[in-house]
Design an enzyme around this catalytic site. Structure first.
Site, PDB file in Angstrom:
ATOM      1  N   ASP A  43      -0.561  -6.965   1.355  1.00  0.00           N
ATOM      2  CA  ASP A  43      -0.184  -7.681   0.142  1.00  0.00           C
ATOM      3  C   ASP A  43      -1.043  -8.932  -0.010  1.00  0.00           C
ATOM      4  OD1 ASP A  43       1.685  -8.826  -2.016  1.00  0.00           O
ATOM      5  OD2 ASP A  43       2.724  -6.995  -1.427  1.00  0.00           O
ATOM      6  N   HIS A 262       3.752 -13.210  -3.664  1.00  0.00           N
ATOM      7  CA  HIS A 262       4.213 -11.824  -3.696  1.00  0.00           C
ATOM      8  C   HIS A 262       4.437 -11.253  -2.295  1.00  0.00           C
ATOM      9  CE1 HIS A 262       3.752  -7.449  -4.678  1.00  0.00           C
ATOM     10  NE2 HIS A 262       4.292  -7.801  -5.840  1.00  0.00           N
ATOM     11  N   SER A 447       7.210  -3.297  -6.955  1.00  0.00           N
ATOM     12  CA  SER A 447       6.756  -4.095  -5.814  1.00  0.00           C
ATOM     13  C   SER A 447       7.919  -4.494  -4.923  1.00  0.00           C
ATOM     14  CB  SER A 447       6.051  -5.365  -6.300  1.00  0.00           C
ATOM     15  OG  SER A 447       4.794  -5.073  -6.823  1.00  0.00           O
TER      16      SER A 447
END
Length: 1251
Positions: A43, A262, A447
């Site tokens: 990520d 994220h 996600s």
């Protein structure tokens, strides 16, 4: 006041675990909470300091390795220095004090430099820029501005007209203007850190000088993260935690930070552990994490092929059990390409389970991303939302039924595979990095559903490992699919086989651990190499289709005992519940591919989407569920029966939250665009609607023919949208009410098709061919046509000036079995004649990442000082950059393990797209004679159905050509046949205008003058002049003592270029200071030889009508140039004399002789200043060296900065910027000194930034 207060917060919905059965599983098996499982989080990077990411449930370290696979954090530390008296000099020029506690037997240190903003994500960079300005710039700058304004105001009351008074006023005005300009153009480059790497006898260590003062004692000394699990913080202001890894014997330092929040959020969902607050735990609090940053900070956190391949290498090195990948892109085809092949190998050969997001591009079908929805070895996860999530995360007033998020991508894939495998909750409030200054944050998307599913799988694996139950990625996939919980109201394309069910999957694997298929998968291949049957277009639906399907057993790791292969045999019962599909009843499978035929008869099916499967059950144990599935999707479109307007209408359609109305329409032949009109019947409330249309084209990503708009329709309001369509191809039209938009609403909507079009889809006009003809026709209906051509971009093809193939040494670039990766670096040089926006595009490789045959492409643009200006990758439209006038170098790297593959692209052309400052239009005519004579242009005309109407386009005039355009360049824009938006944009087609050689400019008057002059000279005279000019050109190359000058001066006493050459030689000589007297006297000699009154009289003439006017002008221009140059040299020498101590200096040639400096006064310098303004502007590039010296001589440093900044604009250099910095210090603008000093560290690196 409320009569009752609900004090019970719905914590179950904050980070959902109940929906997947994780809570029940953990209450039953508390020790199977992820212990023994390692999850790789691919990520934006995971913050080791974020809440919940320090320890596992049993106290072990949570994050066991942190790496940056992108290269964005790399520092070149190949330069080695040796400590002297406990100090070294860093690349910033700072003195770095080596702490006594450091152990370095060799005393040798690798040094590098890193700009902090290269490590920061966009949000943090913006915050730090704002805070640093408020703290370090604004307070000091306000004081300086106020002081300058006060001085200027005081002077205005005493203004005079003398030169001295004018210069003083100009000085104070310059100071005020400079301060104002600095404030307006303020841009913070951020902190710049020295980096030190050394070997302490047992391991490599690194230190980043976050003090920015050389105080290494106050900075944390780090080893590779996996060795000591240590990280540090850049500063308390940014709160950015970082770690390091060291490669290539200390020559590369990898500084690892986050490219966004994220990755930390994802890691917390999968495996967060809060010992004091367990309800906030992730799915698998006992699991450990390996953080692999694949989002490149240079690209705004975009993934690259380089980072993904390096990530797979690291996953195998760290022996990870699971991968979570919450990334993905649209691809042109499924299940192939170099990156996809390496991912498949990681799963099929090494047993790693790869979980990925399906994508956030719904609600239309066939919108799954790569790799999540298109790669066989990857588990693609859809995003589900439940009532508990609606209450806890979104604070909705009502609890709605469980549903799939509106935007969650849907299957099937282009090759017929289902696309979405399973679903999981797609939202969570979870931890985010410390630099966000938040503890946690709500995020939603596939996600978030992917790490939820990944954490759930970690629970299953934890239990299997604890009990010694064998498993493979294939058996785990079957277990998940066959035990998933379906939701009746959610379609299979969105949800896959259902919500993950942890305990059921665990029980399934335990019960079937000894089954013969546990160690294998059954590879389904349909006709054409596809993974399913997908019938969508009208020609496929007109008769039954018989499709050959092969089933091939594939052993895990492609290894099995020979006897096992011989004994393998399963008898399958083949089942399909759909009446429109026929298949054999049974299939006996041994260790070989078997083929059977499936017949699909779509005739009679109603309009819409239809899905079924042929499932293969083991007749010995049908309770196991299907061991393989052949997905079958049929789309039946409606036809447009309105042959007048070509319109379809849908009335009184009621929408609940999250409800999707799909319409599949066969686009009429000849249609080019469609207009969609939506009208709300609700008179009380607004409605939030997602409009989504899609058409599929072979070997094109779904985004190629996609239209999407998220709009709010007011009560009784409407919206009209237009989009291009492909005729004869099925169009999916989705109208969806946003899932969180409460209440019901009734909508009417209609779609109308239009078809006026050119006879070519992408018209190209070659200027060399003159007038171009294009035909217009409409096959649908009569239409009004308003042709227009608008060009907005100039494209400059550039070829590489050089290429180099390098072996990328180091463990991070070597695949298993010692498969070494190589990189080709291509260099492209280009010049910007003026500032503008550019977009590089290597069209050979563009728009492909996962499916590309090459591993990666990354380009970086550097200016002439090697400063990195911009970066980009495979998706050029995302990376436009603004460049100033000047020379640039574009470096591009492409990677592959085959040198031959790289050699094939050594001549790859990069298309440099220049955005035009103003768009250019081309004239359109209805007759070639009008085009030839620039007669009447066509504005509009009626197009009768079936008739052909020619249009003629004439080349643009020379004055319209963009600056810098030349042969080989072309202009890009659009050609439209409709007048008003939105239809104008929807009907537009790309238009290419290919340039030829530019017209040659006429220069008859000059050439005639030169010819006449030559006619008056004999060949011998021409020869003598050529010899003279050649000798003059060598004066600047010889030493000053050479006799050539004296010889020429004797022969040509009045030849001005001779004296100018001598002046230049004196000025550039190493003994410049001792030549000042000669420079002054020679400059005055040159000035005396020029008849200035005659020169002034000539330039004062309004018009010169003499026959020899051009010759006279040429001669006068030469004299003026020589005069200006002489004055500049004179003034510079005078200023240099005034800057010297007024005393005799010893000669370097003869110690007995003394050189007396020439006598120069400030008045002499000012006289030169006045004279030079008669002939040239003070900001002229030739004059600037003098104007700068004149200002400094008067100690008017504001004027000096003003002129130095002009020099820097013309051609930036470290020397000029250093002088500006010195002027700031003289003005006591210390904050400006610090600011420009930091920028100098960034603007003038010693080498190009590494890939």
């Amino acid at each position: 006041m409320a009569t009752s207060i609900d004090a019970e917060f719905p914590v179950d919905g904050i980070l959902p675990k109940k929906e997947t059965g994780a809570c029940v599983y953990l209450s039953k098996y508390p020790n199977y909470d992820g212990k023994g499982v390692v999850i790789a989080i691919l990520d934006t990077g995971v913050d080791p300091g974020a809440p919940g990411l320090q320890v596992t449930s049993d106290g072990r370290p949570k994050i066991i390795d942190i790496v940056d696979a992108t290269g964005s954090g790399d520092v070149d530390t190949s330069q080695v220095v040796e400590a002297v008296a406990g100090e070294i000099t860093g690349l910033t020029g700072r003195t770095l004090k080596i702490p006594f506690s450091w152990k370095n037997p060799s005393s040798k240190y690798h040094i590098g430099v890193k700009n902090a903003y290269d490590l920061f994500p966009k949000g943090l960079k913006e915050r730090m820029t704002r805070e640093r300005r408020e703290q370090n710039w604004d307070p000091h700058h306000r004081v300086a501005v106020a002081a300058a304004a006060k001085k200027l105001e005081d002077l205005d009351t005493k203004a005079g007209s003398s030169l001295e008074e004018k210069l003083i006023k100009e000085e104070l005005q310059a100071q005020a203007d400079i301060l104002q300009s600095l404030d307006k153009k303020y841009s913070d480059c951020g902190p710049v850190y020295d980096c030190v790497v050394f070997y302490d006898g047992s391991t490599w260590r690194a230190c980043v000088d976050t003090s920015e003062a050389g105080d290494l004692e106050s900075c944390k000394l780090l080893a590779n993260y996996h060795e000591e699990l240590e990280s540090a913080r850049l500063s308390n202001a940014d709160m950015m935690n970082f770690s390091v890894n060291i490669y290539n014997d200390g020559n590369v330092l990898e500084v690892v930070t986050n490219a966004g929040s994220h990755g930390t959020h994802v890691a917390c969902i999968s495996a967060g552990c809060f010992p004091d607050n367990p309800e906030r735990n992730g799915l698998a609090p006992g699991a450990q994490v390996v953080s692999i940053k694949v989002g490149d900070t240079r690209l705004g956190s975009m993934e690259t092929g380089t980072s993904l391949v390096r990530a797979m290498i690291k996953v195998l090195e760290r022996k990870c059990d699971l991968i979570n990948y919450s990334y993905g892109e649209a691809s042109h085809w499924s299940n192939s390409g170099r990156v996809c092949d390496i991912i498949n190998d990681t799963v099929n050969k090494h047993g790693v389970i790869f979980v990925a997001s399906a994508g956030n591009n719904g609600p239309a079908l066939s919108t799954v991303g790569t790799p999540g929805g298109t790669t066989s070895a990857v588990l693609g996860v859809g995003a589900h939302v439940t009532p508990a999530m609606m209450a806890a995360e979104y604070s909705l007033r009502e609890r709605l039924p469980p549903m799939q998020y509106t935007w969650s991508s849907r299957g099937p894939g282009h090759d017929g595979a289902l696309g979405v495998c399973i679903s999981a909750p797609g939202g969570a409030i979870a931890s985010v990095p410390n630099w966000t200054l938040r503890g946690s944050q709500l995020m939603n998307g596939t996600s978030m559903s992917s790490p939820n599913a990944c954490g759930a799988i970690a629970l299953v694996l934890s239990g299997l490992k604890a009990n010694g139950v064998p498993y493979t990625p294939h058996s785990v996939r079957r277990a998940l699919e066959n035990t998933a919980q379906k939701v009746d109201t959610v379609e299979v394309f969105a949800m896959g086989y259902g919500l993950v069910q942890v305990e059921k999957a665990f029980d399934y694997l335990c019960q079937n651990a000894t089954e013969k298929e546990m160690n294998m998968k059954f590879q389904v291949t349909c006709q054409g190499g596809k993974r399913g049957i997908y019938l969508r277009e009208v020609p496929q639906l007109q008769k039954p289709s018989e499709v050959s399907v092969s089933i091939e057993p594939k052993y895990f790791e492609e290894k099995a005992a020979q006897t096992e292969k011989i004994e393998f045999n399963i008898q399958f019962s083949l089942v399909c519940e759909a009446s429109w599909v026929q298949c054999p009843a049974h299939l006996e499978l041994m260790n070989v591919s078997r083929t059977f035929s499936v017949k699909v008869d779509p005739r009679g099916l109603p309009e819409g989407d239809h899905f079924t499967e042929v499932c293969g059950y083991d007749v010995q144990n049908i309770q196991k569920g299907p061991l393989f599935r052949v997905p079958i999707t049929v789309i039946v479109p409606s036809r447009v029966t309105d042959s007048t307007n070509f319109s379809l209408s849908y009335k009184d359609i009621r929408f609940r939250p999250g409800q999707i109305h799909r319409r599949f329409i066969h686009v009429p032949e000849g249609a080019t665009y469609a207009v969609l009109h939506v009208q709300s019947q609700d008179t009380e409330k607004n409605c939030r609607v997602l409009l989504h249309t899609l058409q599929l084209s072979p070997q094109h990503q779904y985004k190629k023919y996609e239209f999407e708009r998220f709009i709010t329709i007011c009560d009784s309001g409407d919206t009209t949208q237009a989009f291009p369509v492909l005729d004869g191809v099925t169009l999916e039209l989705c109208v969806a009410k946003w899932w969180a938009n409460l209440g019901e609403v009734t909508l009417d909507y209609s779609i109308t098709f239009f078809g006026a079009q050119l006879d070519v889809r992408q018209p190209v006009m070659h200027v060399a061919e003159g007038i171009s003809r294009f035909n217009v026709r409409s096959q649908l209906k009569n239409e009004e046509c308003f042709p227009s051509i608008n060009l907005k971009t100039m494209v400059q093809p550039i070829r590489p000036s050089e290429h180099r193939i390098r072996c990328l040494h180091g463990a991070r670039d070597c695949l298993p079995e010692n498969r070494q990766i190589y990189g080709i670096e291509l260099s492209y040089s280009f010049h910007m004649s003026k500032a503008g926006e550019v977009m590089p595009d290597c069209s050979l490789l563009s728009h492909m990442l996962y499916e590309s045959e090459y591993e990666s492409q990354l380009w970086m643009i550097f200016d002439s000082n090697k400063q990195l200006i911009a970066s980009g990758d495979a998706y050029p439209n995302q990376y436009t950059c603004k460049l100033e006038k000047g020379d640039y170098q574009l470096l591009m790297q492409v990677r592959h393990e085959s040198r031959d593959s790289l050699e094939r692209i050594k001549d790859a052309v990069v298309m440099l797209h220049h955005k035009l400052a103003t768009s250019v239009t081309l004239d359109v005519y209805n007759h070639p004679q009008n085009a030839l004579t620039a007669g009447k242009k066509v504005s509009s005309f009626a197009v009768v159905k079936g008739m052909v109407y020619p249009l003629y386009v004439a080349p643009m005039s020379e004055d319209k050509l963009p600056k810098g355009a030349s042969a080989g360049h072309f202009l890009l824009g659009t050609m439209s046949l409709v007048k008003d938006d939105p239809s104008k944009k929807a009907s537009s087609v790309p238009f290419k205008y290919v340039l030829t050689e530019n017209p040659k400019k006429s220069n008859n008057s000059k050439s005639n003058g030169k010819e006449k002059e030559k006619e008056k000279k004999t060949k011998e005279e021409e020869f003598n002049e050529s010899v003279r000019d050649l000798k003059v050109s060598w004066i600047t190359k010889f030493e000053l003592g050479n006799a050539l000058y004296d010889e020429l001066r004797k022969d040509y006493p009045n030849h001005l270029p001779l004296y100018i050459a001598r002046l230049q030689a004196l000025d550039t000589d190493e003994d410049h200071e001792n030549n000042l007297g000669d420079i002054i006297s020679l400059s005055r000699h040159i000035i005396s030889k020029i008849d200035q009154p005659s020169l002034l009289a000539f330039y004062g003439m309004k018009n010169d009508s003499r026959p020899e006017a051009s010759t006279v002008k040429s001669e006068m221009d030469k004299q003026k140039s020589a005069l200006v140059e002489a004055y500049v040299h004179l003034g510079c020498a005078q200023a240099d004399v005034l800057s010297q101590p007024q005393e005799a200096t010893d000669s370097t040639d003869d110690s007995s002789s003394v050189i007396v400096p020439p006598q120069v006064s400030m008045k002499d310098l000012d006289d030169t200043f006045v004279e030079i303004q008669k002939w040239a502007d003070l900001t002229d590039a030739k004059v600037l060296p003098f104007t700068v010296r004149h200002a400094i001589a008067h100690k008017q440093y504001g004027r000096a900065v003003k002129y130095l900044q002009k020099q820097q604009e013309d051609k930036g250099s470290r020397d000029v910027e250093s002088k500006i910095k010195t002027m700031y210090s003289y003005l006591n603008w210390d904050h400006c000194v610090r600011h420009i000093g930091n920028w100098m560290l960034v603007r003038y690196p010693s080498s190009y930034r590494p890939f």
